[in-house]
Design a protein around this motif. Sequence first.
Motif, PDB file in Angstrom:
ATOM      1  N   ALA A  44      47.439  28.027  51.285  1.00 34.02           N
ATOM      2  CA  ALA A  44      47.818  27.618  49.752  1.00 34.02           C
ATOM      3  C   ALA A  44      46.564  27.707  49.105  1.00 34.02           C
ATOM      4  O   ALA A  44      46.487  28.269  47.810  1.00 34.02           O
ATOM      5  N   ALA A  45      45.195  27.000  49.629  1.00 32.52           N
ATOM      6  CA  ALA A  45      44.125  27.014  49.103  1.00 32.52           C
ATOM      7  C   ALA A  45      43.738  28.251  48.830  1.00 32.52           C
ATOM      8  O   ALA A  45      43.240  28.609  47.769  1.00 32.52           O
ATOM      9  N   SER A  46      43.930  29.035  49.888  1.00 34.51           N
ATOM     10  CA  SER A  46      43.392  30.477  49.634  1.00 34.51           C
ATOM     11  C   SER A  46      44.091  31.301  48.427  1.00 34.51           C
ATOM     12  O   SER A  46      43.749  32.017  47.830  1.00 34.51           O
ATOM     13  N   LEU A  47      45.534  31.180  48.612  1.00 32.77           N
ATOM     14  CA  LEU A  47      46.427  31.609  47.636  1.00 32.77           C
ATOM     15  C   LEU A  47      45.784  31.248  46.181  1.00 32.77           C
ATOM     16  O   LEU A  47      45.909  31.949  45.296  1.00 32.77           O
ATOM     17  N   LYS A  48      45.600  29.881  46.136  1.00 32.03           N
ATOM     18  CA  LYS A  48      45.001  29.363  44.789  1.00 32.03           C
ATOM     19  C   LYS A  48      43.895  30.343  44.289  1.00 32.03           C
ATOM     20  O   LYS A  48      43.862  30.575  43.050  1.00 32.03           O
ATOM     21  N   ARG A  49      42.939  30.318  45.279  1.00 31.24           N
ATOM     22  CA  ARG A  49      41.735  30.944  44.865  1.00 31.24           C
ATOM     23  C   ARG A  49      41.990  32.593  44.554  1.00 31.24           C
ATOM     24  O   ARG A  49      41.382  32.906  43.743  1.00 31.24           O
ATOM     25  N   LYS A  50      42.875  33.003  45.437  1.00 30.65           N
ATOM     26  CA  LYS A  50      43.210  34.353  45.163  1.00 30.65           C
ATOM     27  C   LYS A  50      43.888  34.601  43.915  1.00 30.65           C
ATOM     28  O   LYS A  50      43.496  35.320  43.024  1.00 30.65           O
ATOM     29  N   SER A  51      44.811  33.659  43.513  1.00 29.73           N
ATOM     30  CA  SER A  51      45.647  33.963  41.892  1.00 29.73           C
ATOM     31  C   SER A  51      44.545  33.622  40.996  1.00 29.73           C
ATOM     32  O   SER A  51      44.712  34.467  40.086  1.00 29.73           O
ATOM     33  N   SER A  52      43.748  32.689  41.174  1.00 31.77           N
ATOM     34  CA  SER A  52      42.803  32.221  40.187  1.00 31.77           C
ATOM     35  C   SER A  52      41.819  33.656  39.988  1.00 31.77           C
ATOM     36  O   SER A  52      41.291  33.990  39.056  1.00 31.77           O
ATOM     37  N   LEU A  53      41.295  34.032  41.354  1.00 30.59           N
ATOM     38  CA  LEU A  53      40.580  35.339  41.105  1.00 30.59           C
ATOM     39  C   LEU A  53      41.467  36.502  40.410  1.00 30.59           C
ATOM     40  O   LEU A  53      40.935  37.172  39.515  1.00 30.59           O
ATOM     41  N   VAL A  54      42.684  36.548  40.889  1.00 30.05           N
ATOM     42  CA  VAL A  54      43.410  37.671  40.234  1.00 30.05           C
ATOM     43  C   VAL A  54      43.386  37.509  38.715  1.00 30.05           C
ATOM     44  O   VAL A  54      43.322  38.495  38.021  1.00 30.05           O
ATOM     45  N   LEU A  55      43.797  36.449  38.555  1.00 33.83           N
ATOM     46  CA  LEU A  55      43.875  36.034  37.019  1.00 33.83           C
ATOM     47  C   LEU A  55      42.700  36.353  36.297  1.00 33.83           C
ATOM     48  O   LEU A  55      42.633  36.953  35.094  1.00 33.83           O
ATOM     49  N   SER A  56      41.574  36.149  36.767  1.00 31.48           N
ATOM     50  CA  SER A  56      40.132  36.351  36.253  1.00 31.48           C
ATOM     51  C   SER A  56      40.051  37.666  36.136  1.00 31.48           C
ATOM     52  O   SER A  56      39.436  38.206  35.043  1.00 31.48           O
ATOM     53  N   LEU A  57      40.437  38.405  37.410  1.00 31.24           N
ATOM     54  CA  LEU A  57      40.284  39.826  37.264  1.00 31.24           C
ATOM     55  C   LEU A  57      41.198  40.522  36.245  1.00 31.24           C
ATOM     56  O   LEU A  57      40.565  41.394  35.477  1.00 31.24           O
ATOM     57  N   GLU A  58      42.139  39.786  36.077  1.00 29.60           N
ATOM     58  CA  GLU A  58      43.087  40.448  35.207  1.00 29.60           C
ATOM     59  C   GLU A  58      42.681  40.293  33.896  1.00 29.60           C
ATOM     60  O   GLU A  58      42.951  41.126  32.982  1.00 29.60           O
ATOM     61  N   ASN A  60      39.513  39.845  33.068  1.00 29.34           N
ATOM     62  CA  ASN A  60      38.401  40.758  32.952  1.00 29.34           C
ATOM     63  C   ASN A  60      38.920  42.306  32.568  1.00 29.34           C
ATOM     64  O   ASN A  60      38.257  43.044  31.690  1.00 29.34           O
ATOM     65  N   VAL A  61      39.996  42.608  33.383  1.00 34.28           N
ATOM     66  CA  VAL A  61      40.540  44.047  33.171  1.00 34.28           C
ATOM     67  C   VAL A  61      40.974  44.143  31.602  1.00 34.28           C
ATOM     68  O   VAL A  61      40.718  45.225  30.972  1.00 34.28           O
ATOM     69  N   LYS A  62      41.609  43.180  31.304  1.00 35.35           N
ATOM     70  CA  LYS A  62      42.345  42.976  30.126  1.00 35.35           C
ATOM     71  C   LYS A  62      41.266  43.146  28.852  1.00 35.35           C
ATOM     72  O   LYS A  62      41.435  43.934  27.775  1.00 35.35           O
ATOM     73  N   LYS A  65      39.824  46.587  29.073  1.00 34.69           N
ATOM     74  CA  LYS A  65      40.726  47.370  28.167  1.00 34.69           C
ATOM     75  C   LYS A  65      40.653  47.228  26.884  1.00 34.69           C
ATOM     76  O   LYS A  65      40.489  48.472  26.134  1.00 34.69           O
ATOM     77  N   GLU A  66      40.572  45.948  26.413  1.00 41.23           N
ATOM     78  CA  GLU A  66      40.298  45.762  24.883  1.00 41.23           C
ATOM     79  C   GLU A  66      38.911  46.434  24.582  1.00 41.23           C
ATOM     80  O   GLU A  66      39.048  47.105  23.400  1.00 41.23           O
ATOM     81  N   GLU A  67      38.066  46.113  25.128  1.00 46.40           N
ATOM     82  CA  GLU A  67      36.631  46.595  24.812  1.00 46.40           C
ATOM     83  C   GLU A  67      36.627  48.142  24.645  1.00 46.40           C
ATOM     84  O   GLU A  67      36.120  48.925  23.832  1.00 46.40           O
ATOM     85  N   ASN A  68      37.523  48.732  25.754  1.00 45.84           N
ATOM     86  CA  ASN A  68      37.450  50.211  25.717  1.00 45.84           C
ATOM     87  C   ASN A  68      38.098  50.724  24.576  1.00 45.84           C
ATOM     88  O   ASN A  68      37.611  51.652  24.110  1.00 45.84           O
ATOM     89  N   GLN A  69      39.485  50.123  24.279  1.00 48.53           N
ATOM     90  CA  GLN A  69      40.096  50.587  23.164  1.00 48.53           C
ATOM     91  C   GLN A  69      39.068  50.430  21.951  1.00 48.53           C
ATOM     92  O   GLN A  69      39.201  51.162  21.003  1.00 48.53           O
ATOM     93  N   MET A  70      38.392  49.246  21.833  1.00 46.65           N
ATOM     94  CA  MET A  70      37.581  49.051  20.576  1.00 46.65           C
ATOM     95  C   MET A  70      36.367  50.146  20.593  1.00 46.65           C
ATOM     96  O   MET A  70      36.174  50.668  19.388  1.00 46.65           O
ATOM     97  N   HIS A  71      35.937  50.531  21.838  1.00 45.73           N
ATOM     98  CA  HIS A  71      34.736  51.625  21.743  1.00 45.73           C
ATOM     99  C   HIS A  71      35.439  52.842  21.626  1.00 45.73           C
ATOM    100  O   HIS A  71      34.937  53.687  20.716  1.00 45.73           O
ATOM    101  N   LYS A  72      36.927  53.098  21.720  1.00 49.03           N
ATOM    102  CA  LYS A  72      37.365  54.303  21.484  1.00 49.03           C
ATOM    103  C   LYS A  72      37.535  54.416  19.916  1.00 49.03           C
ATOM    104  O   LYS A  72      37.685  55.210  19.346  1.00 49.03           O
ATOM    105  N   ASN A  73      37.971  53.370  19.450  1.00 48.19           N
ATOM    106  CA  ASN A  73      38.196  53.223  17.890  1.00 48.19           C
ATOM    107  C   ASN A  73      37.104  53.530  17.281  1.00 48.19           C
ATOM    108  O   ASN A  73      36.620  54.345  16.145  1.00 48.19           O
ATOM    109  N   GLU A  74      35.820  52.749  17.747  1.00 45.21           N
ATOM    110  CA  GLU A  74      34.564  53.084  17.166  1.00 45.21           C
ATOM    111  C   GLU A  74      34.042  54.615  17.381  1.00 45.21           C
ATOM    112  O   GLU A  74      33.455  54.921  16.426  1.00 45.21           O
ATOM    113  N   GLU A  75      34.441  55.144  18.463  1.00 47.68           N
ATOM    114  CA  GLU A  75      33.946  56.634  18.563  1.00 47.68           C
ATOM    115  C   GLU A  75      34.685  57.285  17.694  1.00 47.68           C
ATOM    116  O   GLU A  75      34.114  58.268  16.923  1.00 47.68           O
ATOM    117  N   LYS A  76      36.034  56.895  17.473  1.00 48.34           N
ATOM    118  CA  LYS A  76      36.773  57.794  16.613  1.00 48.34           C
ATOM    119  C   LYS A  76      36.285  57.758  15.106  1.00 48.34           C
ATOM    120  O   LYS A  76      35.941  58.548  14.422  1.00 48.34           O
TER     121      LYS A  76
END
Length: 284
Positions: A44-58, A60-62, A65-76
């Motif tokens: 359970a503890a591991s899962l908690k840490r894992k889920s929080s890590l996943v959430l954090s990663l998600e 970060n990914v989001k 992605k947003e930054e990437n989109q922003m950069h794409k727009n800027e590039e455009k």
Amino acid sequence: MPPVRETRQTKVNSGSKANQPPPKPIVIHSDVIEISDSEDDVPAASLKRKSSLVLSLERNVKKLKEENQMHKNEEKNLKAELARVKKKLEKAKHETEAIKNDKHNLAAQLVRSQSEVIHLQSQVSSNPVPSKTCLPISEIEDDVTCEICTMKMWTPYILECGHMYCQCCLQDWFSTTLAQHLAAHPNYNINQQQMQMPYGMEHYMHLFANTMPQPKYTCPSCREELRNPPIEAFNVKSIVRAVASVEGESSPRKETGSSSRRKGKAPAVREDPWSGFFRKKPKA
Ligand SMILES: [Zn+2]
Ligand SMILES: [Zn+2]
């Protein structure tokens, strides 16, 4: 030797075996590792840490992605801006080319104008234009000078032939002719001829006079016989005075008395200067 209780070694790093029953702790020698009986505690503890890590990663990914989109727009946007700048640059190039052409044409025109100015200047220097249009006095000097006395014709008289002399010179010239005529015809008297005409016959006077020998007055220059007395040339008289004023010469004063008559000078008495030479024609 106490019996060693066999326990399964705990494996926590395998995610694929999460559905397997949790392993029993392994006790080596006399040391016993106590593990909680609750099988859910560790995962359970591991899962908690894992889920929080996943959430954090998600997150970060989001975010990435947003930054990437922003950069794409800027590039455009930057690409669009670059296109605009390129277009402007192209336009500026064309304008520069046009300006260069204009400059070239203007330079050529300037050269042509300069050569034209030089040409005109040379023409002006070879044909100087007087700053003030003035009458060439020296050229009309002869026209206002009496050929006989070589002085200005202050009282110019024109003859039938067109020649012109000053009054005094003509009177002198006619006097000579009259004197010669009187020498040949001592009884000639122009005044007496007029006075001797009977009353009422005055208009026949010239017919009668024509039968008498008359002095033949002529032009001093062309010797044409004159049938009429000279006529005062008023326009030439004005020109003579204008020329004299330009030259700083003043008109001679009128003098009284016939004895004051001098060549080139105006007569004193304003009378018919030719009454002693030419007979007056009867008025019609
Ligand atoms: Zn004269
Ligand atoms: Zn003449």
